[in-house]
Design a protein around this motif. Sequence first.
Motif, short mmCIF file in Angstrom:
data_model
loop_
_atom_site.label_atom_id
_atom_site.label_comp_id
_atom_site.label_asym_id
_atom_site.label_seq_id
_atom_site.Cartn_x
_atom_site.Cartn_y
_atom_site.Cartn_z
N ALA A 1 0.85 -1.19 0.00
CA ALA A 1 0.00 0.00 0.00
C ALA A 1 0.89 1.24 0.00
CB ALA A 1 -0.90 0.01 1.23
N PRO A 2 0.44 2.35 -0.61
CA PRO A 2 1.24 3.57 -0.71
C PRO A 2 1.26 4.36 0.60
CG PRO A 2 -0.89 3.94 -1.70
CD PRO A 2 -0.86 2.49 -1.31
N THR A 3 1.94 3.85 1.59
CA THR A 3 1.96 4.47 2.91
C THR A 3 3.22 5.33 3.09
OG1 THR A 3 3.15 2.61 3.87
CG2 THR A 3 0.74 2.49 3.87
N GLU A 4 3.20 6.13 4.13
CA GLU A 4 4.38 6.93 4.44
C GLU A 4 5.54 6.02 4.86
OE1 GLU A 4 3.92 10.29 6.97
OE2 GLU A 4 2.07 10.97 6.00
N ALA A 5 5.23 4.92 5.48
CA ALA A 5 6.28 3.97 5.88
C ALA A 5 6.99 3.41 4.66
CB ALA A 5 5.67 2.84 6.72
N LEU A 6 6.22 3.08 3.61
CA LEU A 6 6.83 2.58 2.38
C LEU A 6 7.66 3.68 1.72
CD1 LEU A 6 7.19 0.40 0.24
CD2 LEU A 6 5.07 1.21 -0.85
N ALA A 7 7.15 4.90 1.72
CA ALA A 7 7.90 6.02 1.15
C ALA A 7 9.23 6.22 1.87
CB ALA A 7 7.07 7.30 1.21
N GLU A 8 9.18 6.09 3.19
CA GLU A 8 10.39 6.23 4.01
C GLU A 8 11.41 5.15 3.64
OE1 GLU A 8 12.75 8.04 6.68
OE2 GLU A 8 10.62 8.56 6.88
N ALA A 9 10.94 3.93 3.50
CA ALA A 9 11.84 2.81 3.20
C ALA A 9 12.47 2.97 1.82
CB ALA A 9 11.06 1.50 3.29
N LEU A 10 11.66 3.33 0.83
CA LEU A 10 12.19 3.48 -0.53
C LEU A 10 13.11 4.69 -0.64
CD1 LEU A 10 9.04 2.61 -2.69
CD2 LEU A 10 11.02 1.17 -2.16
N ALA A 11 12.77 5.77 0.06
CA ALA A 11 13.62 6.96 0.05
C ALA A 11 15.00 6.64 0.61
CB ALA A 11 12.97 8.08 0.86
N SER A 12 15.04 5.86 1.69
CA SER A 12 16.30 5.45 2.30
C SER A 12 17.08 4.53 1.38
CB SER A 12 16.03 4.76 3.64
OG SER A 12 17.22 4.31 4.22
N ARG A 13 16.37 3.66 0.68
CA ARG A 13 17.01 2.68 -0.20
C ARG A 13 17.71 3.35 -1.38
NH1 ARG A 13 13.52 -2.05 -3.27
NH2 ARG A 13 15.09 -2.67 -4.82
N PHE A 14 17.07 4.37 -1.98
CA PHE A 14 17.62 5.01 -3.18
C PHE A 14 18.27 6.36 -2.90
CE2 PHE A 14 14.21 2.22 -4.79
CZ PHE A 14 14.93 1.48 -5.71
N HIS A 15 18.24 6.81 -1.64
CA HIS A 15 18.82 8.09 -1.25
C HIS A 15 18.15 9.24 -1.98
CE1 HIS A 15 21.62 5.44 0.65
NE2 HIS A 15 22.09 5.01 -0.51
N VAL A 16 16.83 9.23 -1.92
CA VAL A 16 16.01 10.32 -2.45
C VAL A 16 15.09 10.77 -1.32
CG1 VAL A 16 16.11 9.52 -4.84
CG2 VAL A 16 14.27 8.70 -3.35
N SER A 17 14.25 11.76 -1.57
CA SER A 17 13.37 12.26 -0.52
C SER A 17 12.07 11.45 -0.44
CB SER A 17 13.04 13.73 -0.76
OG SER A 17 12.23 13.87 -1.91
N ARG A 18 11.41 11.52 0.71
CA ARG A 18 10.09 10.90 0.84
C ARG A 18 9.10 11.56 -0.11
NH1 ARG A 18 9.81 11.93 7.23
NH2 ARG A 18 10.73 13.86 6.43
#
Length: 378
Positions: free
Chosen positions: A271-288
């Motif tokens: 699901a498009p949650t803030e938690a997923l955004a946080e995880a992907l942002a950390s993985r690719f070194h981009v912003s939430r």
Amino acid sequence: MAGEEIPITPKVLSWARDRAGYTLDEARKSFKKIDAWEAGKSFPTYPQLESLAAKFKLPVAVFFFPEPPNLPPISESFRTLPDHEFSQLPRKIHYLLRKAKVLQLNLAELNHERNPSDKLITQDLSFSSDLAVSSMAEQVRDYLGVSLAVQQRWSGVDEALKGWRQALLEAGVFVFKDAFREKNFSGFCLYDDIFPIIYVNNSSAKTRQIFTLFHELAHLLFHTSGIDTISGEYVETLPSHEKSIEVACNQFAAEFLVPKEVFEKAISGFAPTEALAEALASRFHVSREFIYRRFLDRDMIDKMTYSAAAERWAGQKKDSSGGNPYWSKISYLGRDYIELALSQYHQNRISRSELAEYLDTKPKNVGTLEEYFYKGAA
């Protein structure tokens, strides 16, 4: 002597003030005798001349020219930005554009008109703005030699920003930084056949700085100068070709940092949650916000959800003001540029005052700046 008047060329001083965008009334607030200097009735002392050069962002030597130098207005470099929009840029941005142009000229002088890199991406790769950004991103990533796996192995956004800056340097593009103090401006680039440069707002979040690097790299690959703003409202006012370039630059940066296929696979089943955004942002070194924008573009969230999260995250950004001015100078100019200037000085090819001009500092601060530079390398 410090109090001795230095005979400069009055009309060059008038030209420098006008080029910097200052009226006589405005300049008089910093230089009470500027009317007399421009009239040739008296002249500044050397310390005053240094202050003039710093204020109007020009080398001291220019004020001794017999005539104003024939430099085209910097606005001519920004053909994707309407004249009206360019004229409305804050004075601080105009100042930084002139400062960047001086750094570009410095690079040419210090390197004897030859880019020190073994390769130059803006000459080796060529793209049109209607090319599929996925193909463009793949070619650029291959050229830079930084795989997606390497990008994801970086320990954090600090290492990622340093890694990208180094990769661009090795591709012939110098990156400079400064504190813009203008929240809506992330950076800009100045195209040149030999010394293309990118200038980044160090006041922005580092994830935003990374995005700006690749937005501006796209401009350089299209052989245009560009300015990256947060809002980007002016894009809708552009003629079709210029608008297509701005759109392509944004699309390229997004595709380069997180390729569509990789993104689709990463979010599959989630699901498009803030938690997923946080995880992907950390993985690719981009912003939430970057990830949330991808959710919005795919209609996974609505505009209200995106805007509310983006506004909340913006309010969480830490104030990055302050800090040691010498470490800041080294970060802004970059170690390679500083090392280049210092090597020229220690080979007796430039004087100490010329070194100070190249390093954008006062002669009395050169020794301390050099100490910090070598301390950081230890």
